[in-house]
Design a protein around this motif. Structure first.
Motif, PDB file in Angstrom:
ATOM      1  N   ARG A  99       0.961  -1.378  -0.043  1.00  0.00           N
ATOM      2  CA  ARG A  99      -0.012  -0.099  -0.014  1.00  0.00           C
ATOM      3  C   ARG A  99       1.172   1.108  -0.002  1.00  0.00           C
ATOM      4  O   ARG A  99       0.749   2.040  -0.739  1.00  0.00           O
ATOM      5  N   LYS A 100       1.854   1.335   0.849  1.00  0.00           N
ATOM      6  CA  LYS A 100       2.834   2.551   0.993  1.00  0.00           C
ATOM      7  C   LYS A 100       3.533   2.521  -0.414  1.00  0.00           C
ATOM      8  O   LYS A 100       3.811   3.793  -1.099  1.00  0.00           O
ATOM      9  N   PHE A 101       4.078   1.564  -0.902  1.00  0.00           N
ATOM     10  CA  PHE A 101       4.697   1.478  -2.246  1.00  0.00           C
ATOM     11  C   PHE A 101       3.948   2.036  -3.298  1.00  0.00           C
ATOM     12  O   PHE A 101       4.459   2.871  -4.053  1.00  0.00           O
ATOM     13  N   LYS A 102       2.580   1.399  -3.528  1.00  0.00           N
ATOM     14  CA  LYS A 102       1.689   2.035  -4.392  1.00  0.00           C
ATOM     15  C   LYS A 102       1.413   3.497  -4.361  1.00  0.00           C
ATOM     16  O   LYS A 102       1.558   4.256  -5.197  1.00  0.00           O
ATOM     17  N   LYS A 103       1.367   3.997  -2.862  1.00  0.00           N
ATOM     18  CA  LYS A 103       1.119   5.475  -2.814  1.00  0.00           C
ATOM     19  C   LYS A 103       2.439   6.258  -3.326  1.00  0.00           C
ATOM     20  O   LYS A 103       2.078   7.226  -3.947  1.00  0.00           O
ATOM     21  N   LEU A 104       3.492   5.730  -2.967  1.00  0.00           N
ATOM     22  CA  LEU A 104       4.707   6.308  -3.623  1.00  0.00           C
ATOM     23  C   LEU A 104       4.773   6.559  -5.101  1.00  0.00           C
ATOM     24  O   LEU A 104       5.035   7.630  -5.607  1.00  0.00           O
ATOM     25  N   GLU A 105       4.341   5.523  -5.768  1.00  0.00           N
ATOM     26  CA  GLU A 105       4.419   5.496  -7.042  1.00  0.00           C
ATOM     27  C   GLU A 105       3.438   6.371  -7.648  1.00  0.00           C
ATOM     28  O   GLU A 105       3.611   6.961  -8.753  1.00  0.00           O
ATOM     29  N   VAL A 106       1.915   6.544  -7.178  1.00  0.00           N
ATOM     30  CA  VAL A 106       1.048   7.262  -7.631  1.00  0.00           C
ATOM     31  C   VAL A 106       1.506   8.943  -7.615  1.00  0.00           C
ATOM     32  O   VAL A 106       1.285   9.691  -8.512  1.00  0.00           O
ATOM     33  N   GLU A 107       2.201   9.129  -6.325  1.00  0.00           N
ATOM     34  CA  GLU A 107       2.789  10.424  -6.048  1.00  0.00           C
ATOM     35  C   GLU A 107       3.950  10.878  -7.070  1.00  0.00           C
ATOM     36  O   GLU A 107       3.668  12.114  -7.517  1.00  0.00           O
ATOM     37  N   GLU A 115      12.136  12.090  -8.749  1.00  0.00           N
ATOM     38  CA  GLU A 115      12.851  10.949  -8.985  1.00  0.00           C
ATOM     39  C   GLU A 115      13.717  10.721  -7.550  1.00  0.00           C
ATOM     40  O   GLU A 115      13.792   9.380  -6.994  1.00  0.00           O
ATOM     41  N   ILE A 116      14.362  11.697  -7.056  1.00  0.00           N
ATOM     42  CA  ILE A 116      15.153  11.531  -5.828  1.00  0.00           C
ATOM     43  C   ILE A 116      14.308  11.233  -4.747  1.00  0.00           C
ATOM     44  O   ILE A 116      14.791  10.401  -3.865  1.00  0.00           O
ATOM     45  N   GLU A 117      13.220  11.875  -4.459  1.00  0.00           N
ATOM     46  CA  GLU A 117      12.338  11.810  -3.271  1.00  0.00           C
ATOM     47  C   GLU A 117      11.674  10.279  -3.327  1.00  0.00           C
ATOM     48  O   GLU A 117      11.928   9.450  -2.375  1.00  0.00           O
ATOM     49  N   LEU A 118      11.500   9.939  -4.424  1.00  0.00           N
ATOM     50  CA  LEU A 118      10.862   8.624  -4.810  1.00  0.00           C
ATOM     51  C   LEU A 118      11.691   7.428  -4.402  1.00  0.00           C
ATOM     52  O   LEU A 118      11.594   6.702  -3.526  1.00  0.00           O
ATOM     53  N   GLN A 119      13.139   7.892  -4.634  1.00  0.00           N
ATOM     54  CA  GLN A 119      14.206   6.695  -4.420  1.00  0.00           C
ATOM     55  C   GLN A 119      14.397   6.637  -3.134  1.00  0.00           C
ATOM     56  O   GLN A 119      14.676   5.732  -2.251  1.00  0.00           O
ATOM     57  N   GLN A 120      14.511   7.952  -2.443  1.00  0.00           N
ATOM     58  CA  GLN A 120      14.875   7.839  -0.925  1.00  0.00           C
ATOM     59  C   GLN A 120      13.847   7.295  -0.063  1.00  0.00           C
ATOM     60  O   GLN A 120      14.031   6.493   0.711  1.00  0.00           O
ATOM     61  N   ARG A 121      12.524   7.430  -0.355  1.00  0.00           N
ATOM     62  CA  ARG A 121      11.441   7.084   0.618  1.00  0.00           C
ATOM     63  C   ARG A 121      11.251   5.427   0.109  1.00  0.00           C
ATOM     64  O   ARG A 121      11.137   4.634   0.980  1.00  0.00           O
ATOM     65  N   ALA A 122      11.555   5.061  -1.138  1.00  0.00           N
ATOM     66  CA  ALA A 122      11.482   3.521  -1.265  1.00  0.00           C
ATOM     67  C   ALA A 122      12.508   2.887  -0.593  1.00  0.00           C
ATOM     68  O   ALA A 122      12.212   1.887  -0.179  1.00  0.00           O
ATOM     69  N   THR A 129      11.915  -4.323   4.915  1.00  0.00           N
ATOM     70  CA  THR A 129      11.729  -5.784   4.503  1.00  0.00           C
ATOM     71  C   THR A 129      13.048  -6.643   4.297  1.00  0.00           C
ATOM     72  O   THR A 129      13.004  -7.604   4.198  1.00  0.00           O
ATOM     73  N   ARG A 130      14.322  -6.066   4.604  1.00  0.00           N
ATOM     74  CA  ARG A 130      15.424  -6.709   4.467  1.00  0.00           C
ATOM     75  C   ARG A 130      15.862  -6.781   5.902  1.00  0.00           C
ATOM     76  O   ARG A 130      16.941  -7.430   6.125  1.00  0.00           O
ATOM     77  N   ALA A 131      15.353  -6.001   6.880  1.00  0.00           N
ATOM     78  CA  ALA A 131      16.033  -6.324   8.408  1.00  0.00           C
ATOM     79  C   ALA A 131      16.145  -7.696   8.735  1.00  0.00           C
ATOM     80  O   ALA A 131      15.088  -8.377   8.532  1.00  0.00           O
ATOM     81  N   ALA A 132      16.999  -7.873   9.775  1.00  0.00           N
ATOM     82  CA  ALA A 132      17.246  -9.032  10.479  1.00  0.00           C
ATOM     83  C   ALA A 132      17.059 -10.453   9.749  1.00  0.00           C
ATOM     84  O   ALA A 132      16.317 -11.364  10.285  1.00  0.00           O
ATOM     85  N   GLY A 133      17.621 -10.600   8.672  1.00  0.00           N
ATOM     86  CA  GLY A 133      17.503 -11.904   7.878  1.00  0.00           C
ATOM     87  C   GLY A 133      15.991 -12.111   7.525  1.00  0.00           C
ATOM     88  O   GLY A 133      16.006 -13.248   7.142  1.00  0.00           O
ATOM     89  N   VAL A 134      15.391 -11.297   7.208  1.00  0.00           N
ATOM     90  CA  VAL A 134      13.796 -11.507   6.574  1.00  0.00           C
ATOM     91  C   VAL A 134      14.000 -12.141   5.250  1.00  0.00           C
ATOM     92  O   VAL A 134      14.519 -11.348   4.473  1.00  0.00           O
ATOM     93  N   SER A 135      13.422 -13.115   4.967  1.00  0.00           N
ATOM     94  CA  SER A 135      13.320 -13.759   3.660  1.00  0.00           C
ATOM     95  C   SER A 135      12.153 -13.213   2.754  1.00  0.00           C
ATOM     96  O   SER A 135      11.055 -13.464   2.800  1.00  0.00           O
ATOM     97  N   SER A 136      12.611 -12.007   2.178  1.00  0.00           N
ATOM     98  CA  SER A 136      11.652 -11.306   1.403  1.00  0.00           C
ATOM     99  C   SER A 136      11.873 -10.887  -0.159  1.00  0.00           C
ATOM    100  O   SER A 136      11.095  -9.970  -0.681  1.00  0.00           O
ATOM    101  N   VAL A 144       8.042  -4.748  -7.157  1.00  0.00           N
ATOM    102  CA  VAL A 144       8.817  -3.681  -7.913  1.00  0.00           C
ATOM    103  C   VAL A 144       8.246  -4.142  -9.448  1.00  0.00           C
ATOM    104  O   VAL A 144       8.378  -3.203 -10.402  1.00  0.00           O
ATOM    105  N   GLU A 145       8.319  -5.463  -9.985  1.00  0.00           N
ATOM    106  CA  GLU A 145       7.777  -5.668 -11.235  1.00  0.00           C
ATOM    107  C   GLU A 145       6.413  -5.172 -11.718  1.00  0.00           C
ATOM    108  O   GLU A 145       6.218  -4.877 -12.905  1.00  0.00           O
TER     109      GLU A 145
END
Length: 157
Positions: A99-107, A115-122, A129-136, A144-145
């Protein structure tokens, strides 16, 4: 941040009770969420009863509803689904991320962010999603696709 300090300060006595009086070897707490592992259900129920009595008498608190489950079935804790062999994002975290990623894309597509703000917020979204060895990895790739760039689907490789 203040609430974390208050929770640790207020529940410090409870932590000592669990570790020192009950002699629980496998216990973790973050704020008001806690996990206790034991060999049997009856042992867990005994620990639960003792914890409820301590919290009620000493801190005037009540336990949240408890869930007892086998470790192999996994458990939700701090936005992740923990298994004895690996860790994944919980369903709730995956839905919130999408939901948050889709909102960024729409913005971005509406021109409200560049583009810079999109990249920073994404980047900050992906960090969770990558923290503590999470398999994601597969989940992140699927999200992303599906991202639109200039009206077309994004290519990832």
């Amino acid at each position: 941040l203040t609430s974390q300090h208050f929770a640790n300060f207020y529940l410090g006595a409870f932590d000592r009770f669990v570790k020192e009086a009950l002699r629980v070897k496998s216990y973790v707490r973050y704020m008001d969420d806690m996990v206790i592992w034991a060999e049997t259900r009856s042992e867990l129920r005994s620990i639960e009863d003792s914890c409820q009595t301590f919290l009620s008498n000493e801190l005037t608190l009540q336990l949240k509803p408890t869930i007892m489950n086998r470790t192999s079935h996994g458990m939700d804790f701090l936005g992740c689904r923990l298994y004895d062999t690996h860790t994944k994002l919980s369903r709730r975290s995956r839905v919130r991320f999408q939901r948050k990623f889709k909102k960024l894309e729409v913005e971005f597509l509406d021109g409200r962010i560049d583009e810079i703000e999109l990249q920073q917020r994404a980047t900050s979204l992906f960090a969770f999603t990558r923290a503590a060895g999470v398999s994601s990895w597969h989940f992140r790739r699927r999200v992303v696709e599906q991202m639109q760039v200039n009206g077309r689907m994004a290519r990832t490789g």
